[in-house]
Design a protein around this motif. Structure first.
Motif, mmCIF file in Angstrom:
data_model
loop_
_atom_site.group_PDB
_atom_site.id
_atom_site.type_symbol
_atom_site.label_atom_id
_atom_site.label_comp_id
_atom_site.label_asym_id
_atom_site.label_seq_id
_atom_site.Cartn_x
_atom_site.Cartn_y
_atom_site.Cartn_z
ATOM 1 N N PRO A 179 0.791 -1.240 0.000
ATOM 2 C CA PRO A 179 0.000 0.000 0.000
ATOM 3 C C PRO A 179 0.817 1.281 0.000
ATOM 4 C CG PRO A 179 -1.001 -1.602 1.458
ATOM 5 C CD PRO A 179 0.331 -2.170 1.035
ATOM 6 N N ARG A 180 2.087 1.221 0.388
ATOM 7 C CA ARG A 180 2.913 2.430 0.331
ATOM 8 C C ARG A 180 3.174 2.845 -1.119
ATOM 9 N NH1 ARG A 180 5.202 4.555 4.469
ATOM 10 N NH2 ARG A 180 7.105 5.209 3.401
ATOM 11 N N ASP A 181 3.071 1.883 -2.034
ATOM 12 C CA ASP A 181 3.229 2.207 -3.452
ATOM 13 C C ASP A 181 2.028 2.969 -4.005
ATOM 14 O OD1 ASP A 181 5.624 0.845 -3.357
ATOM 15 O OD2 ASP A 181 4.860 -0.960 -4.334
ATOM 16 N N TRP A 182 0.949 3.035 -3.254
ATOM 17 C CA TRP A 182 -0.234 3.759 -3.743
ATOM 18 C C TRP A 182 0.068 5.237 -3.950
ATOM 19 C CZ3 TRP A 182 -4.865 1.607 -0.385
ATOM 20 C CH2 TRP A 182 -4.937 0.213 -0.563
ATOM 21 N N ARG A 183 1.126 5.718 -3.307
ATOM 22 C CA ARG A 183 1.495 7.129 -3.481
ATOM 23 C C ARG A 183 1.795 7.456 -4.929
ATOM 24 N NH1 ARG A 183 5.552 10.775 -3.802
ATOM 25 N NH2 ARG A 183 5.350 12.687 -2.550
ATOM 26 N N VAL A 184 2.302 6.498 -5.683
ATOM 27 C CA VAL A 184 2.655 6.735 -7.070
ATOM 28 C C VAL A 184 1.557 6.260 -8.020
ATOM 29 C CG1 VAL A 184 3.885 4.555 -7.537
ATOM 30 C CG2 VAL A 184 4.656 6.688 -8.641
ATOM 31 N N VAL A 185 0.468 5.733 -7.465
ATOM 32 C CA VAL A 185 -0.694 5.332 -8.264
ATOM 33 C C VAL A 185 -1.782 6.405 -8.205
ATOM 34 C CG1 VAL A 185 -2.481 3.589 -8.618
ATOM 35 C CG2 VAL A 185 -0.214 2.893 -7.832
ATOM 36 N N LEU A 186 -2.118 6.837 -6.996
ATOM 37 C CA LEU A 186 -3.194 7.810 -6.796
ATOM 38 C C LEU A 186 -2.685 9.240 -6.984
ATOM 39 C CD1 LEU A 186 -4.730 6.248 -3.549
ATOM 40 C CD2 LEU A 186 -5.594 5.988 -5.889
ATOM 41 N N PHE A 187 -3.590 10.125 -7.381
ATOM 42 C CA PHE A 187 -3.259 11.545 -7.392
ATOM 43 C C PHE A 187 -3.014 12.019 -5.959
ATOM 44 C CE2 PHE A 187 -5.796 12.084 -11.503
ATOM 45 C CZ PHE A 187 -4.654 12.278 -12.274
ATOM 46 N N PRO A 188 -2.273 13.116 -5.764
ATOM 47 C CA PRO A 188 -2.119 13.672 -4.415
ATOM 48 C C PRO A 188 -3.476 13.943 -3.781
ATOM 49 C CG PRO A 188 -0.651 14.781 -5.952
ATOM 50 C CD PRO A 188 -1.551 13.915 -6.784
ATOM 51 N N GLY A 189 -3.559 13.752 -2.474
ATOM 52 C CA GLY A 189 -4.832 13.884 -1.789
ATOM 53 C C GLY A 189 -5.473 15.254 -1.921
ATOM 54 N N TRP A 190 -4.670 16.291 -2.103
ATOM 55 C CA TRP A 190 -5.223 17.644 -2.189
ATOM 56 C C TRP A 190 -5.861 17.938 -3.532
ATOM 57 C CZ3 TRP A 190 -2.817 19.876 -6.260
ATOM 58 C CH2 TRP A 190 -1.505 19.493 -6.535
ATOM 59 N N LEU A 191 -5.569 17.109 -4.553
ATOM 60 C CA LEU A 191 -6.030 17.443 -5.896
ATOM 61 C C LEU A 191 -7.555 17.384 -6.014
ATOM 62 C CD1 LEU A 191 -5.197 18.268 -8.721
ATOM 63 C CD2 LEU A 191 -5.025 15.841 -9.317
ATOM 64 N N ILE A 192 -8.197 16.471 -5.315
ATOM 65 C CA ILE A 192 -9.657 16.391 -5.412
ATOM 66 C C ILE A 192 -10.303 17.661 -4.863
ATOM 67 C CG2 ILE A 192 -9.949 15.169 -3.193
ATOM 68 C CD1 ILE A 192 -12.283 13.654 -4.584
ATOM 69 N N VAL A 193 -9.673 18.278 -3.861
ATOM 70 C CA VAL A 193 -10.191 19.539 -3.323
ATOM 71 C C VAL A 193 -10.044 20.646 -4.368
ATOM 72 C CG1 VAL A 193 -9.961 21.230 -1.475
ATOM 73 C CG2 VAL A 193 -9.623 18.793 -0.988
ATOM 74 N N VAL A 194 -8.913 20.656 -5.070
ATOM 75 C CA VAL A 194 -8.686 21.651 -6.122
ATOM 76 C C VAL A 194 -9.706 21.481 -7.244
ATOM 77 C CG1 VAL A 194 -7.061 22.426 -7.889
ATOM 78 C CG2 VAL A 194 -6.243 21.900 -5.582
ATOM 79 N N VAL A 195 -9.964 20.245 -7.645
ATOM 80 C CA VAL A 195 -10.937 19.990 -8.714
ATOM 81 C C VAL A 195 -12.333 20.449 -8.293
ATOM 82 C CG1 VAL A 195 -12.109 18.168 -10.020
ATOM 83 C CG2 VAL A 195 -9.619 18.116 -9.767
ATOM 84 N N LEU A 196 -12.704 20.169 -7.057
ATOM 85 C CA LEU A 196 -14.010 20.617 -6.569
ATOM 86 C C LEU A 196 -14.088 22.142 -6.538
ATOM 87 C CD1 LEU A 196 -14.623 18.082 -3.648
ATOM 88 C CD2 LEU A 196 -15.879 18.220 -5.811
ATOM 89 N N ALA A 197 -12.988 22.785 -6.124
ATOM 90 C CA ALA A 197 -13.000 24.242 -5.972
ATOM 91 C C ALA A 197 -12.897 24.980 -7.294
ATOM 92 C CB ALA A 197 -11.858 24.665 -5.044
ATOM 93 N N LEU A 198 -12.124 24.440 -8.252
ATOM 94 C CA LEU A 198 -11.840 25.175 -9.472
ATOM 95 C C LEU A 198 -12.598 24.672 -10.707
ATOM 96 C CD1 LEU A 198 -7.978 25.750 -9.188
ATOM 97 C CD2 LEU A 198 -9.861 27.172 -8.371
ATOM 98 N N VAL A 199 -13.164 23.479 -10.632
ATOM 99 C CA VAL A 199 -13.897 22.930 -11.773
ATOM 100 C C VAL A 199 -15.359 22.699 -11.423
ATOM 101 C CG1 VAL A 199 -14.044 21.063 -13.472
ATOM 102 C CG2 VAL A 199 -11.804 21.818 -12.636
#
Length: 243
Positions: A129-149
């Motif tokens: 599961p530590r490899d998920w860091r390079v699979v998933l987008f950074p955790g903050w990106l979903i907040v940016v998408v909600l705020a800006l899109v």
């Protein structure tokens, strides 16, 4: 047949014959060792995934709760959001993920520099599961998408076509984001994983993404990760040859 949690998630649950073809090359193994050494000891793959799911599902539930007597034509906004997301994932992936543009150089580094060196067509599977860091987008990106899109688009559509249109846009944008993350995660499970055997079409989508992970193909083909609609329209869809 009873399926254990490990069978749903862990990459090591694959037949030995298939696992042999999934082993990283020495070069990939060395890159993975260096990359993992730079991951914070506080990082948790399950918490990362849980955060993205919690934010996304909460946004979708809130948007759905605001809908009221949706008319037939209003549902087209949901389709618009899904189609816009399909074009958007294609353009961002192709233009920013695989072409160096200075304002988006960190995205390019994370995608081409990290993701495509960590995973190649012959080494598609994460190990822990530590490899998920390079699979998933950074955790903050979903907040940016909600705020800006999602939010600005929802406000505009609510002003133009009513509140339902605005909330359907938010619902569609968020659903597209979660679909992207979920499908992409599944592509980095073993080829014979239970989810690929049980969900129609998923094995083909994984094969398309695996072909994209070949160095000679990654800048030319298969940029969609959800459904290859824009790839088909743009002429960049390439089917893998039979093995």
């Amino acid at each position: 047949m009873v399926i254990s949690p490990g069978q749903w998630l862990h990459c090591q649950h694959t037949p030995v014959a298939d696992a042999i073809t999934m082993l990283p090359t020495d070069r990939v193994a060395r890159f993975r060792e260096r990359y993992r050494a730079g991951i914070s000891p506080r990082y948790s793959g399950p918490l990362h995934a849980l955060w993205v799911a919690a934010v996304g599902v909460s946004a979708m539930l809130f948007a759905a709760s605001r809908l009221h007597e949706v008319q037939a034509l209003e549902w087209l906004v949901l389709l618009l959001a899904l189609l816009t997301g399909n074009v958007g994932e294609y353009l961002i992936h192709r233009r920013l993920g695989h072409r160096l543009w200075k304002p988006a150089r960190l995205f390019h580094q994370r995608h081409t520099g990290d993701h495509h060196h960590f995973f190649t067509a012959d080494a598609m599977c994460w190990d822990s599961p530590r490899d998920w860091r390079v699979v998933l987008f950074p955790g903050w990106l979903i907040v940016v998408v909600l705020a800006l899109v999602a939010a600005p688009g929802g406000w505009l559509l609510a002003w133009l076509a009513g509140d339902n249109a605005g909330w359907l846009w938010v619902l569609g944008v968020t659903a597209t984001y979660l679909l992207y993350e979920t499908l992409h995660f599944s592509y980095h499970l073993p080829e014979d994983h239970v989810v690929h055997r049980r969900l129609p079409g998923l094995r083909r989508l994984r094969a398309l993404h695996q072909l994209h992970h070949r160095p000679e193909e990654m800048t030319r083909t298969n940029f969609n990760l959800t459904f290859p609609l824009t790839d088909w329209l743009a002429g960049t869809l390439k089917e893998p040859t039979s093995r």
